[in-house]
Design a protein around this motif. Structure first.
Motif, mmCIF file in Angstrom:
data_model
loop_
_atom_site.group_PDB
_atom_site.id
_atom_site.type_symbol
_atom_site.label_atom_id
_atom_site.label_comp_id
_atom_site.label_asym_id
_atom_site.label_seq_id
_atom_site.Cartn_x
_atom_site.Cartn_y
_atom_site.Cartn_z
ATOM 1 N N GLU A 133 68.071 -13.840 -13.567
ATOM 2 C CA GLU A 133 66.821 -13.395 -12.972
ATOM 3 C C GLU A 133 65.754 -13.363 -14.068
ATOM 4 O OE1 GLU A 133 65.990 -11.498 -9.016
ATOM 5 O OE2 GLU A 133 67.603 -10.485 -10.062
ATOM 6 N N ILE A 134 64.538 -13.762 -13.726
ATOM 7 C CA ILE A 134 63.447 -13.777 -14.696
ATOM 8 C C ILE A 134 62.288 -12.940 -14.167
ATOM 9 C CG2 ILE A 134 64.060 -16.006 -15.729
ATOM 10 C CD1 ILE A 134 61.939 -17.292 -13.885
ATOM 11 N N ALA A 135 61.290 -12.734 -15.019
ATOM 12 C CA ALA A 135 60.116 -11.954 -14.641
ATOM 13 C C ALA A 135 59.007 -12.862 -14.123
ATOM 14 C CB ALA A 135 59.610 -11.156 -15.836
ATOM 15 N N ALA A 136 58.266 -12.351 -13.145
ATOM 16 C CA ALA A 136 57.095 -13.052 -12.609
ATOM 17 C C ALA A 136 55.912 -12.094 -12.619
ATOM 18 C CB ALA A 136 57.379 -13.537 -11.188
ATOM 19 N N TYR A 137 54.720 -12.647 -12.802
ATOM 20 C CA TYR A 137 53.520 -11.823 -12.936
ATOM 21 C C TYR A 137 52.437 -12.320 -11.972
ATOM 22 C CZ TYR A 137 55.800 -10.082 -17.109
ATOM 23 O OH TYR A 137 56.698 -9.516 -17.979
ATOM 24 N N PRO A 138 52.431 -11.807 -10.731
ATOM 25 C CA PRO A 138 51.439 -12.257 -9.750
ATOM 26 C C PRO A 138 49.993 -12.054 -10.211
ATOM 27 C CG PRO A 138 53.173 -11.011 -8.676
ATOM 28 C CD PRO A 138 53.380 -10.850 -10.151
ATOM 29 N N GLU A 139 49.758 -11.044 -11.039
ATOM 30 C CA GLU A 139 48.416 -10.801 -11.577
ATOM 31 C C GLU A 139 48.322 -11.223 -13.039
ATOM 32 O OE1 GLU A 139 47.166 -7.152 -8.624
ATOM 33 O OE2 GLU A 139 48.278 -6.657 -10.432
ATOM 34 N N PHE A 140 49.329 -11.969 -13.470
ATOM 35 C CA PHE A 140 49.419 -12.599 -14.781
ATOM 36 C C PHE A 140 49.753 -11.619 -15.904
ATOM 37 C CE2 PHE A 140 46.217 -15.068 -12.312
ATOM 38 C CZ PHE A 140 47.101 -16.063 -11.927
ATOM 39 N N HIS A 141 50.523 -12.155 -16.846
ATOM 40 C CA HIS A 141 50.950 -11.363 -17.995
ATOM 41 C C HIS A 141 49.724 -11.005 -18.837
ATOM 42 C CE1 HIS A 141 52.979 -10.210 -21.698
ATOM 43 N NE2 HIS A 141 54.108 -10.155 -21.012
ATOM 44 N N PRO A 142 49.631 -9.756 -19.290
ATOM 45 C CA PRO A 142 48.426 -9.340 -20.045
ATOM 46 C C PRO A 142 48.205 -10.119 -21.337
ATOM 47 C CG PRO A 142 50.139 -7.660 -20.153
ATOM 48 C CD PRO A 142 50.575 -8.644 -19.109
ATOM 49 N N GLN A 143 49.242 -10.757 -21.864
ATOM 50 C CA GLN A 143 49.092 -11.518 -23.097
ATOM 51 C C GLN A 143 48.885 -13.012 -22.856
ATOM 52 O OE1 GLN A 143 52.559 -10.525 -25.420
ATOM 53 N NE2 GLN A 143 51.938 -8.398 -25.710
ATOM 54 N N SER A 144 48.800 -13.418 -21.603
ATOM 55 C CA SER A 144 48.614 -14.836 -21.305
ATOM 56 C C SER A 144 47.222 -15.298 -21.729
ATOM 57 C CB SER A 144 48.783 -15.096 -19.806
ATOM 58 O OG SER A 144 50.113 -14.902 -19.411
ATOM 59 N N ARG A 145 47.167 -16.526 -22.212
ATOM 60 C CA ARG A 145 45.874 -17.092 -22.613
ATOM 61 C C ARG A 145 45.030 -17.444 -21.397
ATOM 62 N NH1 ARG A 145 48.089 -21.625 -26.641
ATOM 63 N NH2 ARG A 145 49.642 -21.689 -24.961
ATOM 64 N N SER A 146 45.686 -17.754 -20.285
ATOM 65 C CA SER A 146 44.977 -18.104 -19.062
ATOM 66 C C SER A 146 45.942 -18.024 -17.893
ATOM 67 C CB SER A 146 44.411 -19.528 -19.152
ATOM 68 O OG SER A 146 45.463 -20.478 -19.184
ATOM 69 N N ALA A 147 45.393 -18.035 -16.688
ATOM 70 C CA ALA A 147 46.235 -18.034 -15.504
ATOM 71 C C ALA A 147 47.098 -19.289 -15.472
ATOM 72 C CB ALA A 147 45.359 -17.952 -14.247
ATOM 73 N N GLU A 148 46.525 -20.413 -15.805
ATOM 74 C CA GLU A 148 47.264 -21.676 -15.803
ATOM 75 C C GLU A 148 48.426 -21.637 -16.789
ATOM 76 O OE1 GLU A 148 48.059 -25.692 -14.652
ATOM 77 O OE2 GLU A 148 46.869 -24.071 -13.774
ATOM 78 N N ASP A 149 48.181 -21.079 -17.966
ATOM 79 C CA ASP A 149 49.227 -20.985 -18.974
ATOM 80 C C ASP A 149 50.377 -20.104 -18.488
ATOM 81 O OD1 ASP A 149 50.050 -21.534 -21.825
ATOM 82 O OD2 ASP A 149 50.024 -19.339 -21.889
ATOM 83 N N ASP A 150 50.035 -19.025 -17.797
ATOM 84 C CA ASP A 150 51.059 -18.115 -17.298
ATOM 85 C C ASP A 150 51.910 -18.789 -16.214
ATOM 86 O OD1 ASP A 150 51.990 -15.356 -17.701
ATOM 87 O OD2 ASP A 150 51.552 -15.123 -15.570
ATOM 88 N N ILE A 151 51.269 -19.493 -15.314
ATOM 89 C CA ILE A 151 51.990 -20.212 -14.270
ATOM 90 C C ILE A 151 52.916 -21.255 -14.896
ATOM 91 C CG2 ILE A 151 51.763 -21.860 -12.381
ATOM 92 C CD1 ILE A 151 51.072 -19.159 -11.413
ATOM 93 N N ASN A 152 52.397 -21.985 -15.874
ATOM 94 C CA ASN A 152 53.209 -23.022 -16.523
ATOM 95 C C ASN A 152 54.428 -22.428 -17.210
ATOM 96 O OD1 ASN A 152 51.514 -25.085 -15.719
ATOM 97 N ND2 ASN A 152 50.297 -25.059 -17.596
ATOM 98 N N HIS A 153 54.248 -21.257 -17.823
ATOM 99 C CA HIS A 153 55.382 -20.616 -18.494
ATOM 100 C C HIS A 153 56.439 -20.206 -17.481
ATOM 101 C CE1 HIS A 153 57.714 -18.584 -21.471
ATOM 102 N NE2 HIS A 153 57.538 -17.391 -20.912
ATOM 103 N N PHE A 154 56.004 -19.688 -16.333
ATOM 104 C CA PHE A 154 56.964 -19.319 -15.292
ATOM 105 C C PHE A 154 57.745 -20.550 -14.827
ATOM 106 C CE2 PHE A 154 58.208 -18.692 -10.856
ATOM 107 C CZ PHE A 154 58.930 -17.513 -10.961
ATOM 108 N N VAL A 155 57.051 -21.650 -14.626
ATOM 109 C CA VAL A 155 57.720 -22.883 -14.191
ATOM 110 C C VAL A 155 58.741 -23.334 -15.232
ATOM 111 C CG1 VAL A 155 57.374 -25.329 -13.672
ATOM 112 C CG2 VAL A 155 55.793 -23.623 -12.737
ATOM 113 N N ARG A 156 58.412 -23.211 -16.520
ATOM 114 C CA ARG A 156 59.360 -23.586 -17.574
ATOM 115 C C ARG A 156 60.622 -22.741 -17.517
ATOM 116 N NH1 ARG A 156 54.603 -24.303 -20.685
ATOM 117 N NH2 ARG A 156 54.734 -22.183 -21.520
#
Length: 277
Positions: A133-156
């Motif tokens: 199981e992994i973590a997901a951040y619907p409102e994005f991780h506070p340390q993410s550089r951008s929403a796109e970066d956060d989504i891409n990390h989740f996909v990885r």
């Protein structure tokens, strides 16, 4: 109403009294027949012994256990050793996280750095033994550089071999459904379980939310603030709001609920009862 998945999360108690109280909490929540109880893992492995003890206590209760495992700064060997311990205990479920960097400590580029590396390591060394199981951040991780970066990390993380995800808590269901739609449009189809935070104290909720990047809607923040130290009114409003969110999520197809209990059973029990348990 029935859930596809129902789970409860605890943190390792620091004292024997806390351990006894948590045993009572687990007994109260066991009546809802959860899929598993999970236990958090402190920054840099600071609660490793406590997590292991709590997981052992959960197993002794006869409930499936899912230890959290945070990899930041840890070596592959350390992670493999701990995973082997869990495998030997008969555990089949791991919550794989990057984890927080302990205050004042810099790990540089040594060891594992990201959750997708941990997921890949688990798959490489243990095959399909563990449900990851992994973590997901619907409102994005506070340390993410951008929403796109956060989504891409989740996909990885998903591509590395994750089986399912638990979200950070939220109070706006639209953010959850948007996140699910977004990752599904990128080929991710694992179950994404909403994380649910009961509201017992506005000051604590505000502090948690500031740290983890969860948004408290303006109307809810102002209403909670207006109650000041009226704990009963805060809890009553919180129960109504959170139960409605849970009902909305389930009615619209969320695959279950994961409760952040803060080692307390009362509010979580009331929500589960209101939902039909």
């Amino acid at each position: 109403m029935s859930f596809t998945s129902l789970s409860f999360e605890f943190f390792p108690p620091r004292t024997e009294e806390g351990r006894r109280k948590l045993a009572i909490t687990r007994k109260q929540l066991s009546q809802y027949q959860p899929e598993y109880f999970s236990c958090t893992y402190g920054a840099g492995g600071t609660t490793r012994a406590g997590t292991l003890q709590t997981i052992t206590d959960i197993l002794n209760d006869g409930v499936a256990a899912a230890p959290h495992l945070a990899c930041i700064g840890a070596s592959r060997e350390e992670m493999i050793s701990l995973l082997q311990t869990y495998k030997d205990m008969g555990i089949h479920h791991i919550v794989a996280l990057r984890g927080d960097i302990p205050s004042g400590v810099g790990f540089g580029h040594q060891g594992l750095r990201y959750a997708n590396e941990l997921v890949g390591l688990i798959r490489q060394e243990f095959g399909d033994w563990f449900h990851i199981e992994i973590a997901a951040y619907p409102e994005f991780h506070p340390q993410s550089r951008s929403a796109e970066d956060d989504i891409n990390h989740f996909v990885r993380k998903c591509q590395a071999g994750a089986d399912s995800a638990i979200t950070q808590y939220f109070f706006n269901a639209d953010s959850y459904f948007w996140f699910v739609d977004e990752v599904q449009s990128r080929g991710v189809n694992i179950p994404i379980i909403p994380g649910i935070m009961p509201i017992a104290s506005f000051s604590k909720l505000a502090r948690f939310s500031e740290t983890c990047g969860a948004e408290i809607p303006r109307w809810l923040r102002l209403k909670l603030q207006s109650y000041a130290d009226d704990t009963a009114s805060i809890k009553a409003l919180g129960l109504d709001v959170v139960t409605e969110i849970c009902d909305n999520l389930l009615q619209q197809g969320a695959p279950g609920l994961h409760f952040y209990t803060l080692n307390q059973a009362g509010l979580v029990s009331t929500i589960c009862q209101r939902l039909g348990y």
